[in-house]
Motif scaffolding. Structure first.
Motif, short mmCIF file in Angstrom:
data_model
loop_
_atom_site.label_atom_id
_atom_site.label_comp_id
_atom_site.label_asym_id
_atom_site.label_seq_id
_atom_site.Cartn_x
_atom_site.Cartn_y
_atom_site.Cartn_z
N CYS A 47 0.74 -1.13 0.20
CA CYS A 47 -0.04 0.45 0.01
C CYS A 47 1.06 0.85 0.16
O CYS A 47 0.76 2.47 0.27
N GLY A 48 1.77 1.34 -0.31
CA GLY A 48 3.15 2.09 -0.50
C GLY A 48 4.08 3.26 0.92
O GLY A 48 4.36 3.65 0.86
N VAL A 49 3.79 2.44 2.07
CA VAL A 49 4.46 2.64 2.63
C VAL A 49 5.58 2.60 3.33
O VAL A 49 5.41 1.06 2.68
N ALA A 50 6.15 3.04 3.45
CA ALA A 50 8.07 2.47 3.65
C ALA A 50 8.59 2.41 4.83
O ALA A 50 8.17 3.13 5.90
N SER A 51 9.51 1.44 4.52
CA SER A 51 9.77 1.07 6.37
C SER A 51 11.44 0.72 5.91
O SER A 51 12.47 0.63 4.43
N ALA A 52 11.73 0.85 6.96
CA ALA A 52 13.45 1.24 6.86
C ALA A 52 14.45 0.41 6.68
O ALA A 52 13.76 -1.55 6.71
N PHE A 53 15.33 -0.63 5.52
CA PHE A 53 16.13 -1.53 4.79
C PHE A 53 17.41 -1.08 5.55
O PHE A 53 17.68 -0.86 4.79
N THR A 54 17.92 -2.95 6.16
CA THR A 54 19.26 -2.28 6.58
C THR A 54 20.38 -3.31 6.57
O THR A 54 21.91 -2.71 6.63
N ASP A 55 19.89 -4.25 5.53
CA ASP A 55 20.87 -5.16 4.78
C ASP A 55 21.62 -4.29 3.39
O ASP A 55 21.56 -5.22 2.60
N GLU A 57 24.85 -1.61 2.51
CA GLU A 57 26.67 -1.08 2.84
C GLU A 57 26.88 -0.30 1.81
O GLU A 57 26.63 -0.19 0.80
N LEU A 58 27.55 0.60 1.73
CA LEU A 58 28.32 2.04 0.81
C LEU A 58 29.87 1.31 0.87
O LEU A 58 30.08 1.95 2.05
N ALA A 73 24.24 0.53 6.86
CA ALA A 73 22.62 1.26 7.04
C ALA A 73 22.80 1.35 8.47
O ALA A 73 23.03 0.61 9.21
N ASP A 74 22.12 2.46 8.52
CA ASP A 74 22.16 1.79 10.75
C ASP A 74 20.52 1.86 10.46
O ASP A 74 19.62 0.87 9.84
N ASP A 75 19.42 1.49 11.70
CA ASP A 75 18.05 0.84 12.00
C ASP A 75 17.31 1.88 11.86
O ASP A 75 16.23 1.43 11.13
N LEU A 92 26.71 0.16 -3.48
CA LEU A 92 25.71 -0.01 -2.72
C LEU A 92 25.97 -1.37 -2.87
O LEU A 92 25.79 -1.75 -4.00
N VAL A 93 26.20 -1.74 -1.88
CA VAL A 93 25.98 -3.47 -1.78
C VAL A 93 24.77 -4.09 -0.80
O VAL A 93 24.77 -3.31 1.23
#
Length: 451
Positions: A47-55, A57-58, A73-75, A92-93
């Motif tokens: 439904c288009g709601v975004a959440s953090a993705f932590t897996d 790294e840069l 990436a942090d939490d 980005l990986v």
């Protein structure tokens, strides 16, 4: 004349020679300018709601793609660091998982990206998507409309399983799925039907709905009051596809053939002041296939406009681009590449999919690497990917290679291109119709698949 008197000019020269007088002051050191790089990684649910993705790294890299620093990436899915470089190279990986496939890797590299531009990474990891904040319904929808002698085609901005003609004034959309955020508003969606009237004239009817309440028959019902008008086309023209973009959703897709002298357009609905017309044309050149694989070269053109007739002037380049379609030698074994022969395309988007193996399990794992850079240079894959070189490197077997050369009619400045892609945007699914960059885009596509 007094022999002890010295002229002011001689005195001045004497003092300067001795280091006295008006010698310049030492230069004050200038502090280097600092830039704060910021990237947000996120997953988006149904439904288009975004959440953090932590897996993710840069890897911050130098001009030869050697790793300088690694940031995780942090939490909250955020990566931040301070640099004195206005433009940076980074990769980005991210962990990636689609459908029933095993977990894999998605790698994305950017050459000379703006360190001051807020960046975004849209992750795909289906098993981690949280749809608990969504309310989704799947049901049939009955569309009532003007009489049709034949109903030839239907469309909806929502996914559906099938459709059937109930009678000349009713069409049933089966298995329509709609989602909204819990306690949020239902999004605006369209339904349309196309066919012929008693005079064999092409007609179409449509309407919008954001009310998905159930009626007594256990189906949604909608009356299509919108009638399409025939808009004349400038002849000759190519085959092209067109649709309207309203509130970042595609409506009323139509395939136009080169023989059509007009196209049916819904231009009087309540949302027409918010609508953009998006049209896309393509020309396919050499297609080859052998026991080793297949390849194809195409050109594309996209025009997005608030004026339908302007959008319908879309025309892909009919002249074959100067590509080595035999050996595809534009990409060298050392990772260098050169597409400058296709002049006027400031951006190259080069993607590889690999036959990769998990070093811990020796099992196959999906892996993809996409590179954003100028028309010629050195691919990020030319150097070892720190922490992952045992999974993918320049020698890893490639299943496919896809190259997209991009030219926006709005700019020839490479920085405008890299900033657009840093923001997580694409050309293929351009829904930010108000973004000038995608209003008029030429593209050359080279696709190579190995068996």
């Amino acid at each position: 004349m007094n022999k002890y008197l010295i002229s002011p000019l001689l005195l001045s020269l004497f003092l300067q020679g001795c280091g006295g007088g008006s010698s310049s002051s030492p230069e004050v050191p200038v502090d280097p300018v600092e830039y704060t790089f910021s990237l947000t990684a996120q997953l988006t649910n149904d439904c288009g709601v975004a959440s953090a993705f932590t897996d993710v790294e840069l890897l911050l890299q130098d001009d030869s793609w050697q790793t300088l620093n690694t940031y995780k990436a942090d939490d909250k899915g955020l990566i931040n660091f301070v640099t004195t470089s206005e433009f940076i190279n980074y990769t980005l990986v991210a962990k990636d998982q689609q459908g029933s496939e095993a977990q894999g890797l998605n790698v994305v590299s950017f050459y000379q990206a703006s360190s001051a531009t807020p960046s975004q990474y849209q992750a795909q990891f289906d098993e981690l998507v949280d749809n608990t904040t969504c309310e989704c319904l799947t049901q049939n929808l009955e569309l009532s409309h003007r009489p049709f002698v034949t109903q030839t085609d239907v469309s909806s901005s929502l996914p559906f399983d099938n459709w059937k003609e109930v009678d000349d004034s009713t069409t049933l959309f089966e298995g329509v799925k709609v989602c909204r955020a819990v306690e949020g508003d239902w999004p605006l969606h369209s339904f349309s039907v196309k066919g012929t009237d008693a005079n064999q004239k092409l007609i179409a009817a449509a309407d919008f709905s954001n009310d998905f309440s159930e009626n007594v028959a256990g189906v949604w019902s909608l009356s299509a009051f919108q009638v399409a008008d025939a808009v004349d086309l400038v002849m000759p023209h190519q085959d092209f596809n067109t649709n309207q973009l309203i509130k970042d959703i595609k409506h009323f897709p139509i395939a136009v053939t080169e023989d059509d002298d007009s196209v049916l357009v819904f231009s009087t609905h309540d949302y027409i002041s918010e609508a953009y017309y998006q049209s896309q044309a393509s020309v396919t050149f050499d297609e080859s296939s052998s026991i080793f694989g297949s390849s194809v070269i195409k050109t594309h053109h996209q025009v997005i406009s608030t004026i339908a007739q302007d959008s319908f002037l879309v025309k892909a380049n009919a002249q074959k681009p100067p590509i080595d379609d035999r050996n595809f030698s534009e990409i060298k074994e050392d990772g260098s590449y050169d597409y400058s022969a296709v002049s006027g395309y400031p951006m190259a988007v080069i993607s590889f999919t690999f036959t990769a193996y998990d070093p811990d399990t020796s099992l196959l794992m999906p892996a993809k690497w996409t590179f954003y850079g100028p028309e010629q240079g050195m691919l990020a894959i030319s150097a070892d990917l720190t922490g992952y070189k045992d999974i993918i490197n320049i020698d890893t077997d490639k299943k496919s290679t896809d190259i997209h050369l991009i030219k926006s009619m709005m700019t020839n400045n490479y920085q405008d291109y890299i900033k657009y892609y840093q923001g997580g945007n694409t050309v293929e699914n351009a829904i930010e119709a108000s973004h000038d960059f995608v209003r008029n885009i030429d593209e050359v596509e080279i696709s190579i698949k190995l068996k």
